[in-house]
Motif scaffolding. Structure first.
Motif, PDB file in Angstrom:
ATOM      1  N   UNK A 389      49.412  73.157  24.237  1.00 37.39           N
ATOM      2  CA  UNK A 389      49.924  72.678  25.523  1.00 37.39           C
ATOM      3  C   UNK A 389      49.082  73.207  26.682  1.00 37.39           C
ATOM      4  N   UNK A 390      48.636  74.443  26.585  1.00 38.02           N
ATOM      5  CA  UNK A 390      47.764  74.990  27.623  1.00 38.02           C
ATOM      6  C   UNK A 390      46.458  74.213  27.674  1.00 38.02           C
ATOM      7  N   UNK A 391      45.926  73.862  26.490  1.00 36.42           N
ATOM      8  CA  UNK A 391      44.695  73.076  26.442  1.00 36.42           C
ATOM      9  C   UNK A 391      44.895  71.708  27.083  1.00 36.42           C
ATOM     10  N   UNK A 392      46.061  71.083  26.853  1.00 38.36           N
ATOM     11  CA  UNK A 392      46.350  69.785  27.464  1.00 38.36           C
ATOM     12  C   UNK A 392      46.433  69.913  28.985  1.00 38.36           C
ATOM     13  N   UNK A 393      47.077  70.998  29.471  1.00 40.99           N
ATOM     14  CA  UNK A 393      47.168  71.212  30.916  1.00 40.99           C
ATOM     15  C   UNK A 393      45.784  71.455  31.512  1.00 40.99           C
ATOM     16  N   UNK A 394      44.939  72.181  30.767  1.00 46.17           N
ATOM     17  CA  UNK A 394      43.572  72.425  31.242  1.00 46.17           C
ATOM     18  C   UNK A 394      42.782  71.124  31.311  1.00 46.17           C
ATOM     19  N   UNK A 395      42.968  70.253  30.331  1.00 47.57           N
ATOM     20  CA  UNK A 395      42.285  68.964  30.336  1.00 47.57           C
ATOM     21  C   UNK A 395      42.745  68.118  31.516  1.00 47.57           C
ATOM     22  N   UNK A 399      40.221  66.787  34.434  1.00 46.29           N
ATOM     23  CA  UNK A 399      40.030  65.369  34.770  1.00 46.29           C
ATOM     24  C   UNK A 399      40.303  65.112  36.249  1.00 46.29           C
ATOM     25  N   UNK A 400      41.373  65.735  36.766  1.00 49.70           N
ATOM     26  CA  UNK A 400      41.689  65.547  38.185  1.00 49.70           C
ATOM     27  C   UNK A 400      40.598  66.149  39.062  1.00 49.70           C
ATOM     28  N   UNK A 401      40.083  67.329  38.674  1.00 51.06           N
ATOM     29  CA  UNK A 401      39.054  67.988  39.473  1.00 51.06           C
ATOM     30  C   UNK A 401      37.756  67.186  39.476  1.00 51.06           C
ATOM     31  N   UNK A 402      37.370  66.688  38.310  1.00 52.25           N
ATOM     32  CA  UNK A 402      36.135  65.903  38.219  1.00 52.25           C
ATOM     33  C   UNK A 402      36.234  64.645  39.085  1.00 52.25           C
ATOM     34  N   UNK A 513      45.738  59.658  34.884  1.00 50.26           N
ATOM     35  CA  UNK A 513      44.938  60.544  34.041  1.00 50.26           C
ATOM     36  C   UNK A 513      45.663  61.848  33.710  1.00 50.26           C
ATOM     37  N   UNK A 514      45.983  62.628  34.752  1.00 50.17           N
ATOM     38  CA  UNK A 514      46.558  63.958  34.518  1.00 50.17           C
ATOM     39  C   UNK A 514      47.882  63.870  33.770  1.00 50.17           C
ATOM     40  N   UNK A 515      48.748  62.994  34.211  1.00 49.91           N
ATOM     41  CA  UNK A 515      50.054  62.832  33.561  1.00 49.91           C
ATOM     42  C   UNK A 515      49.886  62.301  32.140  1.00 49.91           C
ATOM     43  N   UNK A 516      48.966  61.350  31.956  1.00 46.52           N
ATOM     44  CA  UNK A 516      48.806  60.692  30.658  1.00 46.52           C
ATOM     45  C   UNK A 516      48.371  61.630  29.551  1.00 46.52           C
ATOM     46  N   UNK A 517      47.461  62.569  29.825  1.00 46.32           N
ATOM     47  CA  UNK A 517      47.000  63.471  28.764  1.00 46.32           C
ATOM     48  C   UNK A 517      48.043  64.518  28.405  1.00 46.32           C
ATOM     49  N   UNK A 518      49.093  64.635  29.225  1.00 51.33           N
ATOM     50  CA  UNK A 518      50.153  65.604  28.946  1.00 51.33           C
ATOM     51  C   UNK A 518      51.315  65.021  28.163  1.00 51.33           C
ATOM     52  N   UNK A 519      51.466  63.699  28.201  1.00 51.08           N
ATOM     53  CA  UNK A 519      52.660  63.055  27.647  1.00 51.08           C
ATOM     54  C   UNK A 519      52.847  63.336  26.168  1.00 51.08           C
ATOM     55  N   UNK A 541      52.410  67.030  39.641  1.00 51.69           N
ATOM     56  CA  UNK A 541      52.823  67.196  41.043  1.00 51.69           C
ATOM     57  C   UNK A 541      52.099  68.382  41.686  1.00 51.69           C
ATOM     58  N   UNK A 542      51.952  69.477  40.947  1.00 50.81           N
ATOM     59  CA  UNK A 542      51.234  70.650  41.476  1.00 50.81           C
ATOM     60  C   UNK A 542      49.772  70.289  41.733  1.00 50.81           C
ATOM     61  N   UNK A 543      49.141  69.609  40.776  1.00 49.12           N
ATOM     62  CA  UNK A 543      47.748  69.203  40.965  1.00 49.12           C
ATOM     63  C   UNK A 543      47.610  68.278  42.174  1.00 49.12           C
TER      64      UNK A 543
END
Length: 614
Positions: A389-395, A399-402, A513-519, A541-543
């Motif tokens: 889950x941490x890896x998914x949050x990092x991804x 993606x959002x940062x890039x 993007x960000x939400x989708x990789x976490x689902x 939301x935080x991002x």
């Protein structure tokens, strides 16, 4: 390996390939069909086809329908040292020289080497097939976990060892006559393999019994002898040869009516729900409860969830173990998120049912494969580890940062050729949108579009988030870009495209993007389900809030007009509030269109308040 001490002059009318097809049957079903389709009245073969060749990511293996937890891997080139063998994964059995060392039993890790070649006194050590029989008769239950058997030469000793391990379910005390037949065959082969033909008398069998048992062994060896005498043994596919030979052992051991009530169950996929429980997808000619009883016989207490394929796209789910930490409701939620055939909010086309039994979408069936179904069940019953889950949050963060970095560069970089003359804000949004759309296209294949909200919204209960989104918007939480006249709201035509496209950028990046990789790795809201703030909605939301401050425009924020000193704090809080509302709307509707509509509503509200207050 030592030469086989059997006589080499035996001959017969047919080889192994012909023997494989010589089963006596009534009306035979099509070759390779391991079950009877519902409604068919043909009589099954006296001895059904139970051994099959399968393939996975590690290569080909042999399996038996009545030992689905066991994979037999045969490879002439396979060989490992005894020290390396002890480090193999738990649940590994080496046969007759596959591990070059002394026989051993690692009872803690359940790694066994059945051998009588190296590191032992061969004359005083049981042959490999006898060692296998001893393990089974002393209570080794191959249903308790997954097993892998390694062999590199399917001679008769190894063949009988494989047969014993695959047929262990029938060698209990409930079948004494059958077990005696097997013991005689295995014991005589072991004596001959260890001591030679001249010591057959060590068996203690009466002459007539000894002659009959020896003839059985010779009939099994006949195909191998012919292949070797013709020089074809080295080119023979040893997996297919072993399957044919195992079928021959069946015909020697089992009475014609032994499998009269046999239900051919074909396992399609399997996953671990926990260290002790599994989920199995299979097909069978029986109903769900008949299949459950048969699988309990094959898997024992390990059977946790059963998924029965009734048609190519139709499945029935049954939770067998009522003491699992959750029930099928959790599986339905995850399946409804991952299944492309499900229409969010469509009550008649969803996975559903009770906590103990249910099924696939009724209108269209499922688009998931058996492997994807068991993977979804695993996610429901055994949530991913923290590191996953941490890896998914990092991804998601990456993606959002890039994407936002690309947008910033596009807005600030002057040397862009024909784009250099375009308004900075428009360049920013076009650059960011281009990157976001490319990433979405790369990540969201047809089968994964639902994960990223790339579908039309369903239902209307997502509109309940509109008041919360409006509060966040008024506080400065929506992305508004454009030029204005301080005397009144007169947006230039050149600024209008940026004003309209900027919300698209925000929603594509954070709710797409960000939400989708976490689902996949977290629980999310379901249409018409209970309300809560999911981790994907909260993280996105935080991002979004972090990215909002650099693009915030105080001159277009009602918060700046009302509370100038607190405007930046309110903007951050508003972005969090709006982001959470937009994330919940995206999950309830299953679509990016819902949060985008809320964003445009928020922009309109901000501009209207600016007009009233300006």
């Amino acid at each position: 390996m030592e030469p086989d001490p059997h006589s080499s002059g035996a001959s017969g009318e047919t080889g192994a390939a012909a023997d494989a097809g010589s089963t006596e049957t009534a009306e035979l079903l099509p070759v390779g069909l391991p079950f009877r389709p519902a409604g068919r009245r043909e009589r099954v073969p006296a001895l059904p086809v139970r051994y099959h060749l399968r393939e996975d990511e590690d290569g080909r293996y042999l399996t038996c329908l009545e030992a689905p937890e066991v994979k037999v891997r045969l490879d002439r080139k396979f060989s490992t040292t005894a020290a390396a063998a002890r480090k193999f994964p738990e649940g590994t059995i080496f046969l007759d020289g596959a591990a070059q060392g002394e026989p051993f039993l690692d009872l803690e890790r359940q790694v066994y080497n059945l051998d009588h070649h190296e590191g032992c006194v061969r004359r005083f050590t049981l042959a490999t097939c006898e060692q296998a029989l001893v393990l089974v008769m002393r209570g080794l239950d191959l249903r308790e976990r997954s097993w892998t058997i390694w062999a590199n030469e399917p001679d008769l000793d190894t063949l009988l060892a494989i047969w014993v391990l695959l047929n262990a379910v029938h060698l209990g005390k409930s079948n004494p006559e059958l077990r005696n037949e097997v013991i005689a065959l295995v014991r005589l082969e072991g004596l001959i393999d260890s001591h030679g033909l001249e010591y057959r008398e060590f068996s203690g069998f009466p002459d007539e019994h000894l002659a009959a048992t020896f003839e059985r062994l010779e009939s099994l060896r006949r195909g191998e002898v012919e292949l070797k005498s013709d020089g074809r043994w080295a080119e023979t596919d040893i997996v297919e040869h072993t399957i044919a030979q195992l079928a021959m052992v069946d015909r020697l051991i089992y009475p014609r009516d032994f499998f009269e009530e046999f239900r051919g169950i074909e396992e399609l996929a399997r996953e671990e729900l926990s260290d002790q429980r599994i989920v199995v997808v299979c097909r069978c000619d029986g109903g769900i409860y008949e299949t459950e009883q048969e699988l309990k016989r094959l898997y024992g207490k390990r059977l946790g969830v059963l998924v029965l394929q009734k048609d190519e796209r139709v499945y029935t789910l049954r939770q067998v173990d009522t003491f699992l930490p959750v029930n099928l409701e959790a599986a339905y939620r995850k399946l409804n998120v991952l299944d492309p055939a499900v229409r969010a909010g469509g009550a008649q086309n969803r996975w559903g049912g009770s906590g103990e039994i249910g099924g696939s979408p009724r209108a269209t069936g499922t688009d998931l494969t058996p492997r994807e179904i068991v993977a979804a069940c695993r996610l429901a019953y055994r949530p991913p580890a923290l590191k996953v889950r941490v890896a998914a949050a990092a991804l998601a963060t990456g993606l959002a940062a890039v994407t936002m970095a690309a947008a910033w560069l596009a807005g600030r970089w002057r040397d862009l050729g024909t784009l250099a003359g375009i308004d900075e804000n428009l360049r920013l949004v076009l650059g960011g949108l281009a990157v976001a759309l490319v990433l979405l296209a790369a990540l969201s294949s047809r089968r994964r579009r639902r994960l990223y909200g790339l579908q039309l919204p369903a239902g209307s209960d997502w509109l309940r988030t509109a008041p919360l989104a409006a509060v966040g918007a008024v506080a400065g939480g929506v992305w508004v870009i454009g030029s204005h006249d301080p005397a009144g709201l007169r947006l230039d035509l050149g600024a209008l495209p940026a004003l309209l496209l900027f919300p698209m950028l925000a929603e594509a990046v954070f709710r797409g993007l960000a939400h989708g990789v976490l689902v996949r790795n977290f629980s999310i809201l379901q249409s018409r389900g209970r309300w809560f703030l999911s981790w994907p909605a909260g993280i996105s939301a935080v991002l979004y809030a972090v990215a909002t401050l650099p693009v915030w425009r105080p001159e277009l924020s009602s918060a700046h007009l009302l509370w100038p000193d607190l405007s930046i704090v309110l903007a951050a809080a508003g972005a969090l509030i709006f982001g959470a509302a937009a994330g919940m709307a995206r999950e309830r509707s299953g679509s990016l269109a819902a949060p985008l509509a809320l964003h445009y509503l928020g922009v309109a509200l901000v501009l209207a308040l600016w007009t009233l207050l300006g």
